[in-house]
Motif scaffolding. Sequence first.
Motif, short mmCIF file in Angstrom:
data_model
loop_
_atom_site.label_atom_id
_atom_site.label_comp_id
_atom_site.label_asym_id
_atom_site.label_seq_id
_atom_site.Cartn_x
_atom_site.Cartn_y
_atom_site.Cartn_z
N SER A 138 0.81 -1.21 0.00
CA SER A 138 0.00 0.00 0.00
C SER A 138 0.84 1.27 0.00
O SER A 138 0.30 2.37 -0.07
N SER A 186 -6.29 -0.09 -0.73
CA SER A 186 -5.05 0.72 -0.74
C SER A 186 -3.97 0.04 -1.56
O SER A 186 -3.14 0.70 -2.21
N ARG A 226 -4.87 0.76 -5.12
CA ARG A 226 -4.63 2.17 -5.42
C ARG A 226 -3.14 2.43 -5.62
O ARG A 226 -2.75 3.23 -6.48
N SER A 256 -8.96 3.70 2.00
CA SER A 256 -8.35 4.14 0.72
C SER A 256 -9.27 3.99 -0.48
O SER A 256 -8.80 3.79 -1.60
#
Length: 539
Positions: free
Chosen positions: A215, A316, A319, A346
Amino acid sequence: MLDHLLLSLSLPLFIGLVFSLAFEALLSPRPAPLWHRPMAANVIHLGSWLLLFGLFTLLLQRPWFAVVFVLSLQLVVVQSSNTKSKTLNEPFICHDFEYFWDAILHPRLYVPFFGIGLAIAASSAGAIAIGSFLYVEPSLVSQWSTVLFLQSTGLLAGLGAVLVAVGLRSLGAMSLQPVEDLHRVGLHASLWAYGVALMRSSPPDPLASPYAAASQPSAVASPDSAERPNVVLVQSESFFDPRPWCPEVAPTLLQHFDATFTEAVEKGELSVPAWGANTVRTECAVLTGLAPSAWGARQFNPYRTLSRHPLPSVASAFRAQGYRTICVHPYPATFYMRDNVMPQLSFDTFIDISAFDSSDKHGQYIGDQAVARKVGRLLKDDDNRPLFIFVITMENHGPLHLEAPTQARLAATLPNATWPLADHLRELAVYLHHLGEADQMLANVKTALNERMRPGILGWYGDHVPILPDAYGHFMPPTGSTPYMIWSTQPTPPDQMPAKQPPQDIAANELGLRLFKQVFGHDISNDVIKAEPEPQEQE
């Protein structure tokens, strides 16, 4: 004078204590008898009664009124516990007190299980009792001096608090298995012990998350984002396959599920930490990758912790790989504090019920096919970035008994059932109809993924089995696990054909990790997840 006042308090105090002990026998499942419990548990019960009686007598100034008031509150907890045990296989615990406020904000989700008639009757009886006691029973302050009244009630409450503290110190740790703990120590001691355990617990360490390294912003992988697939992960409300459990269910009910399950690159049974409700327990496990044991006493409502303490998550991790992360949940965003939780996990965007119209309802809630249409529109507008879309459906959420089954739908759900339906089939028929809608949603999401130029991955699982106590009483309860599968639009290599991949049973907290591996071709802990090349030595 103080002796006279204490004497006037002793009879209601004693009678109330006896009834308080007797009311525990109304619990189902019933706690162990007093003589089989630890002495510390009995000390806590006595202390709890003294504390509550002292405080409410101080507030109401009428000891008999205080007795009835406190016992009425205990009956509410007992009834709530019995209802929860019947529907969710779990008794009332300290964490559940906050749901009384949720029941006011979202009455449809709670009050019907308690019983609308019972709720109205209890409220009416309470109002009549309050008025009657205020009129009939004289205030102790009017009979004795204010100082003596404060001394006596304060003494009782103080003694009760001391006994509770002493009992908790000697009681020992709870197993955090609510049924076992309630049986072993009784209602009052278990409520106090769970509350203390909750206050003493700490949030999970973010560095302990399996998504922690992936992450980080520096974890962005090197492949071109145009090659990465769109990923849709669907948490289908109360989804499970009822056909092995109930032979009366139409074998063709889940045609799209059957076809997808056969084609899936991974599939099997998901061990979920919830039964009938408490969706966020499964949801949290899937998103964070943390097992319930990692949360300790916070495991029963982990979103209360997540609303204030962010954790790495599967969102996350995606992302960090350049994905735009979206959560779709067709219900008010504030429920379970998801409006705070999803950003902490997230998600870039959280789409709630405000993005849907009343025409999108199917039954009591926004329908699954309306949610599928929303997912399809999101996939069309991908702003050149791959999407990770997490979907939390609502259509099949109970209480199912608020809907009436229809005879016309039985051919697709319960083809051999006679009309009118037997009691144990009524809620089941409603559930099966909405389960069929979930099956159609599955087909629609697959179609939406196939229509994109970008490859697509679909993850699908149920958060828990539905609440069907009458059907479970007739057919026996199911195992409580739900199916999961991961399906891809891309051709599968011959050595990885689904037929050669037998079903694997996993825990809910493993699903996100499996999904990540299917998307990127390696475990999340693999050293390939590095955005920047290793530093080179200078010559």
